[in-house]
Design an enzyme around this catalytic site. Structure first.
Site, short mmCIF file in Angstrom:
data_model
loop_
_atom_site.label_atom_id
_atom_site.label_comp_id
_atom_site.label_asym_id
_atom_site.label_seq_id
_atom_site.Cartn_x
_atom_site.Cartn_y
_atom_site.Cartn_z
CG ASP B 99 27.78 9.82 -16.77
OD1 ASP B 99 28.49 8.82 -16.61
OD2 ASP B 99 26.92 10.18 -15.94
CG HIS B 106 21.59 2.86 -13.11
ND1 HIS B 106 21.15 3.48 -11.96
CD2 HIS B 106 21.72 3.85 -14.04
CE1 HIS B 106 21.03 4.79 -12.17
NE2 HIS B 106 21.36 5.04 -13.43
CD GLU B 167 23.87 8.88 -11.58
OE1 GLU B 167 24.65 9.14 -12.51
OE2 GLU B 167 22.64 8.71 -11.73
CD GLU B 169 28.62 7.59 -13.42
OE1 GLU B 169 29.35 7.73 -14.42
OE2 GLU B 169 27.52 8.16 -13.29
CG ASP B 199 27.57 12.05 -12.73
OD1 ASP B 199 28.03 13.20 -12.76
OD2 ASP B 199 26.65 11.66 -13.47
NE ARG B 203 19.44 10.39 -8.63
CZ ARG B 203 20.21 9.87 -9.57
NH1 ARG B 203 20.08 10.22 -10.83
NH2 ARG B 203 21.15 9.00 -9.24
CD GLN B 206 18.88 13.21 -13.46
OE1 GLN B 206 19.42 13.16 -12.36
NE2 GLN B 206 18.92 12.20 -14.31
CE LYS B 219 22.85 12.73 -13.79
NZ LYS B 219 23.26 11.49 -13.12
CB THR B 223 31.55 15.13 -12.01
OG1 THR B 223 30.32 15.56 -12.59
CG2 THR B 223 31.77 13.65 -12.27
CD GLU B 322 19.98 2.22 -9.33
OE1 GLU B 322 20.00 1.10 -9.84
OE2 GLU B 322 20.97 2.99 -9.36
#
Lengths: 367, 367
Positions: B99, B106, B167, B169, B199, B203, B206, B219, B223, B322
């Protein structure tokens, strides 16, 4: 006998013109298991199908091999092949590869080298076994030449790695998978055996790339493993180290999975370090519990490694960056040569003993 | 027609009681390729054997399918199966999963959220596409329920993740492998196609675990990827973004691999963001060159993803952390509900268009 009936590590071998298949090391021979046991699972070119069978099959098979080697010598002799006649292959198909950071002495040394004057351990270190995913596709068998990687060494520097290093580690190989969403059960139900690992590291590439997502190209060029997987059952167990603070529930030890394994790192024929696995802070059952507590599933062939094994004494460090304190105290050899990091042509061999038991060594030469 | 002859993404499907096999999406049908093309490579339960054939085979096969669908309708109709009759599977066996972190918006947003008042981009960010290895074994196909992970949320906190995120992607799937020690050649010779990726990210887990070795359990629980792989050949290309400073030699672009793909993130039926792939800083050919510059080999089935796609505008951000600025500005829905992070029962769907072309969507529900 060095590899006697109490040892019996598994590997994958072939003779010229023949297909790779599973065998067990016995002295200086390989026992060709498919014909010896009349079981086609050993005709596969990897240990994965056998490892997937689970603990009862592992124990029964080991007992059967021990019986045959002891009692049925004329039969088994027909299936014993001298080691010098065979080529050894990567013994299992690596599914995911996770590398941990379980030595408190290693983590402390690295902290002191890179952040002198501050607390060497990060705030999370004593609360969980820190780990990350490595590249499974570049795990190679002992003896595979290791090409010095090229890469970015800083903002305007590109070229061959100038700080090529080793990491002496112990790897754990998963046999029995889990279902996505469910943490793993008991360690011994999932883990088939152990192998010595050299996690080659490009320290300059790693230092420039690793913030904030961790090591990537500094590690992914090659990771060497022994051709021999020692069954878990063969290993003597000891209590793990005391842990403060006491870990949270899922990390509390259910049984003793400390391992009394003494390693030796040999660089161009001279022993440069003797890392003791017994000094590790986090035990392998804790690594497994941590890796799956979020519901991540295991597959047959998953490899997870301990991270660099370093003991508290200077002569017990598991990497050159520690042994030479980032190059400031080069190693001196009997020839008069010195080494800060690896040079082309250097050969590194990691060997180990667990009590009376010898583990299969892992070796590689820089090209 | 939404999935017409200019599109033709590949997937793996099965009907009840039948083995999974390779098909191509055509409108609301799947073309059963093994009988339609008389080629047993499509009888495999994954795209890997076909992807390994290489670019000439990919182009010839695509042209053949287009011809058959256009000119040979009575024959092909026998092999078109309505989508509602089939189950879609993970379309390829994932070898390694990498990844990246290629969106400058971002990376800047994350820097501002976690290190306010400092330079948001790390010193290495404009010099190389930062990346790390993820867990290949927990890549799942769209529609697979996502179980909220449990884990350590801090030094004395254990429990279910309270900051479950997405996420959005784009993933790139490798067909043609390389040899250990040799960097990859041209992008289009190795990469078979693209897939939308979610993904999923915890948070809180992490944030506590990721120093210094990067994301791990935050993570690795799941996925999600689309069941459809869009062939590279179908995608319109545009120049990549200007880059300052100019990247070092191996990262200089050889041709245009910017992609004009417009994504939509749909949370419980409402569009909450429209990330533009065209705003990405690092292009996928640069990711491939970087990933292999150290000699790391590629395998068929390697997946590498772009990292979260965020554009410069607030409505173009590719993650909830975000979009809600770490929960401080919750999203408001037409129902009156709000969301800072995902709640149980929430469904997230990511869809995308590249000009006239629709990509196969990726969806998942939290359980």
């Amino acid at each position: 006998m060095t590899f006697g009936v109490d040892n019996l590590p598994y590997g994958v071998f072939s003779r010229p013109g023949e297909a790779p298949r599973v065998g067990v090391r016995y002295g200086d021979h390989v026992l060709d298991l498919a014909p010896a046991l009349h079981d086609e699972v050993f005709a596969a070119p990897s240990l994965n199908p056998f490892m997937a069978r689970g603990r009862t099959a592992w124990r029964d098979t080991r007992a059967l091999i021990q019986n045959k080697l002891t009692d049925d010598t004329s039969m088994t002799e027909r299936h014993l092949i001298p080691l010098e006649q065979v080529r050894l292959h990567l013994p299992f198909e690596v599914a995911d590869y996770v590398d941990f950071y379980c030595s408190i002495d290693h983590a402390s040394n690295i902290g002191q080298i890179f952040r002198p004057g501050t607390e060497p351990l990060q705030p999370n270190w004593r609360h969980l076994p820190v780990g990350y995913h490595g590249r499974a596709g570049t795990v190679v068998v002992s003896g595979t030449p290791v090409r010095r990687p090229r890469g970015q060494l800083g903002p305007d520097a590109f070229g061959p790695c100038a700080k090529l290093d080793i990491e002496a580690e112990l790897g754990f190989v998963v046999g029995v998978p889990t279902t996505l969403g469910s943490p793993a059960g008991a360690f011994e139900e999932h883990v088939f055996g152990v192998t010595l690992v050299n996690d080659w590291s490009a320290r300059d590439i790693q230092a420039w790339e690793y913030v904030p997502l961790g090591p990537f190209l500094g590690k992914s060029f090659a990771t060497s493993v022994s051709p021999w997987i020692t069954p878990l059952e063969a290993l003597p167990r000891i209590p793990g180290r005391a842990q403060l603070p006491e870990p949270v529930g899922y990390l509390r030890r259910q049984s003793d999975w400390g391992l009394d394994i003494s390693l030796e790192i040999v660089l161009n024929g001279e022993v440069v370090s003797r890392p003791p696995y017994s000094s590790m802070y986090w035990t392998p059952d804790q690594m497994l519990a941590h890796m799956t507590v979020n519901g991540a599933s295991l597959r047959t062939g998953d490899l997870f490694a301990s991270g660099t094994i370093s003991g508290p004494a200077p002569g017990e460090r598991g990497s050159l960056i520690e042994l030479t304190w980032n190059g400031s105290e080069p190693l001196k050899f009997s020839s008069g040569e010195t080494r800060s990091f690896l040079e082309d042509g250097d050969t590194v061999t990691i060997r180990a003993r667990a009590g009376e038991l010898t583990l299969g060594e892992v070796s590689g030469t820089i090209v």
